[in-house]
Design a protein around this motif. Sequence first.
Motif, PDB file in Angstrom:
ATOM      1  N   ASN A 183       0.865  -1.167   0.000  1.00 37.57           N
ATOM      2  CA  ASN A 183       0.000   0.000   0.000  1.00 37.57           C
ATOM      3  C   ASN A 183       0.908   1.224   0.000  1.00 37.57           C
ATOM      4  O   ASN A 183       1.825   1.317   0.808  1.00 37.57           O
ATOM      5  N   THR A 184       0.650   2.168  -0.913  1.00 40.87           N
ATOM      6  CA  THR A 184       1.606   3.251  -1.120  1.00 40.87           C
ATOM      7  C   THR A 184       1.219   4.558  -0.438  1.00 40.87           C
ATOM      8  O   THR A 184       1.639   5.630  -0.859  1.00 40.87           O
ATOM      9  N   ASN A 185       0.425   4.477   0.621  1.00 38.90           N
ATOM     10  CA  ASN A 185       0.171   5.668   1.416  1.00 38.90           C
ATOM     11  C   ASN A 185       1.248   5.754   2.492  1.00 38.90           C
ATOM     12  O   ASN A 185       1.379   4.853   3.323  1.00 38.90           O
ATOM     13  N   TYR A 186       2.019   6.824   2.484  1.00 41.61           N
ATOM     14  CA  TYR A 186       3.190   6.950   3.349  1.00 41.61           C
ATOM     15  C   TYR A 186       2.978   7.927   4.508  1.00 41.61           C
ATOM     16  O   TYR A 186       3.945   8.421   5.087  1.00 41.61           O
ATOM     17  N   THR A 187       1.742   8.215   4.839  1.00 40.72           N
ATOM     18  CA  THR A 187       1.492   9.233   5.856  1.00 40.72           C
ATOM     19  C   THR A 187       1.950   8.808   7.241  1.00 40.72           C
ATOM     20  O   THR A 187       2.140   9.646   8.117  1.00 40.72           O
ATOM     21  N   ASP A 218       6.156  -2.801   2.829  1.00 42.42           N
ATOM     22  CA  ASP A 218       5.263  -2.166   3.802  1.00 42.42           C
ATOM     23  C   ASP A 218       5.855  -0.880   4.348  1.00 42.42           C
ATOM     24  O   ASP A 218       7.072  -0.747   4.486  1.00 42.42           O
ATOM     25  N   HIS A 219       4.957   0.068   4.668  1.00 40.10           N
ATOM     26  CA  HIS A 219       5.391   1.374   5.163  1.00 40.10           C
ATOM     27  C   HIS A 219       4.736   1.742   6.490  1.00 40.10           C
ATOM     28  O   HIS A 219       4.817   2.892   6.918  1.00 40.10           O
ATOM     29  N   ILE A 237      10.175  -9.899   2.700  1.00 43.09           N
ATOM     30  CA  ILE A 237       9.641  -8.713   3.364  1.00 43.09           C
ATOM     31  C   ILE A 237      10.584  -7.539   3.114  1.00 43.09           C
ATOM     32  O   ILE A 237      11.793  -7.651   3.326  1.00 43.09           O
ATOM     33  N   GLU A 238      10.005  -6.427   2.682  1.00 41.24           N
ATOM     34  CA  GLU A 238      10.785  -5.204   2.488  1.00 41.24           C
ATOM     35  C   GLU A 238      10.177  -4.084   3.323  1.00 41.24           C
ATOM     36  O   GLU A 238       8.981  -3.832   3.256  1.00 41.24           O
ATOM     37  N   LYS A 239      11.030  -3.444   4.117  1.00 45.57           N
ATOM     38  CA  LYS A 239      10.627  -2.252   4.856  1.00 45.57           C
ATOM     39  C   LYS A 239      11.782  -1.259   4.851  1.00 45.57           C
ATOM     40  O   LYS A 239      12.940  -1.648   4.793  1.00 45.57           O
ATOM     41  N   HIS A 240      11.438   0.023   4.913  1.00 45.58           N
ATOM     42  CA  HIS A 240      12.468   1.058   4.954  1.00 45.58           C
ATOM     43  C   HIS A 240      13.250   0.968   6.264  1.00 45.58           C
ATOM     44  O   HIS A 240      12.722   0.542   7.295  1.00 45.58           O
TER      45      HIS A 240
END
Length: 354
Positions: A183-187, A218-219, A237-240
Amino acid sequence: MNIGGKEVTQDGPVYFIADIGANHDGELKRAKNLIKLAAESGADAVKFQHFKAETIVSEKGFEDIKDYLPIHQRSWEKSVFETYKEASINTDWNNNLKEYCDEYKVTFMTSPYDMQLAEDINPLLDTFKIGSGDISWIEMIEHLCKYRKNIIAATGASSIEDVRRLYNKVNDYGNKLCLMQCNTNYTGDDSENLKFINLNVLNQYRLEFPKAILGLSDHTHGCTTVLGAVSLGARIIEKHFTDDNSRLGPDHKFAMNPKSWSEMVIETGKLISSLGDGRKKIEENESLTYIAQRRSIYATKDIYQGERIKKDDVIALRPNQKNSFPVENLHNLIGKSANKTIKKGNCIFIDSII
């Protein structure tokens, strides 16, 4: 899929990608320190983002839509173009970053955002990541597939038709593929965003895209979504990743830090251990409770040899004893005869019945 010498399968351990992205803040020293911290926190790979502002965003285009910018971009102090320009990675770092990843035994990975950057970085890696925003850029997808490397693709803000087109294209070239729900909402507003993660999409992916490894990009904060995705079959799994969530920059606020990353890896390992093989059976560690909690059939009175057993002569009680008459077949015991005397309170065994 083999990534950096590690086999990634749909039933194997979870593979963690720490997306450093632009969190190097333009400093090689910071980039290298983040590689070190990610490796020490349990990452299997670290991923950068190779882009140039001029080949990823239109300065004029973003001026035209400034009233419609996503919420997280509206908070940036500088324009979108200027922010991307400052966040661009120095391509002179490429070999240095790869060597540093090798030193810390994590796989070097990136998302290239133009074809020349992909060409330049190709000799240094075995896996390309395609960001959600490029899922419809078929020319780029084909370009990356021609290198015959693994493809990991995020599918945020995408329709199922977008995903089908990508899947079919990658399959046509024969590359190994991971499809990541995203999901590309980064708020960073998890109370709102969690409602839109839609992890059950992974069930649809499993059925419709059987050749793909499942994953999650995921963000959100923490590891709630990661645990949910892994339980549904995600294995990449990828996370910043950052060292400090309070730093300025586009990706720091919603990134994991060394503490939260380590916790995520540990909790995911516990989850994987608890998922098991999916085949229902009496587990090895239940052998004693099986005896203690299951019931056998016991005599409520002395039952003499040759006597026919009546319903009131028996009762189902714990514990279960080996070779006892099966309690699930109690109805079949009634009317049978004892071939030897069974004392009151004793278990009724199979060889006690004619």
